[in-house]
Motif scaffolding. Structure first.
Motif: not given
Length: 131
Positions: A55-59, A80-81, A21-23, A27-30
């Motif tokens: 909105d505008s989050t990338v999965v 990957l992060r 999940i790219i905010s 920032s990146v979380d799994f």
């Protein structure tokens, strides 16, 4: 899988690594998805989680081959992060950059897949009127 409200997404584990999940801030979380048996083996049901995404989050959905290129998942997820972190403009460019960063030159032992999708504001998702 679409969720029940605007911005919600449901995830379940089916033998795949957790979605990235790219905010919007880069920032990146799994996602912490409960593990499940691989699809097709016929073992029980799957427990899902629901995540609200701004909105505008990338999965990012990817195969384990992307993070196991050196046969070490514990090393692959942080790589990957780092490759996904930062402002995201074009998804095609980000995909190419991640693949270039994580995948070694030459033959690989496993399939490598990366799919990125971005959430959009509701105004941009309006469906055309039916005829």
């Amino acid at each position: 899988m679409p969720g029940t409200r605007h911005g919600d997404v449901q995830h379940f584990g089916a033998g795949h690594p957790p979605p990235a999940i790219i905010s919007p801030d880069g920032s990146v979380d799994f996602a912490e998805v409960p593990p499940g048996a691989p699809i097709g083996v016929g073992l029980g049901s799957y427990e899902s989680i629901e995540v609200e995404l701004p909105d505008s989050t990338v999965v990012g959905l990817y195969s384990d081959g992307l993070i196991e290129t050196d046969h070490d998942v514990d090393h692959g997820l942080p790589r990957l992060r780092a490759a996904l972190a930062g402002p995201v403009s074009g998804l095609d460019e980000l995909c190419a950059s991640v693949i270039d960063t994580l995948v070694p030159d030459g033959p690989v032992d496993d399939d490598i897949t990366l799919l990125l999708a971005r959430t959009h504001p509701a105004a941009e998702r309006q469906r055309p009127a039916e005829a």
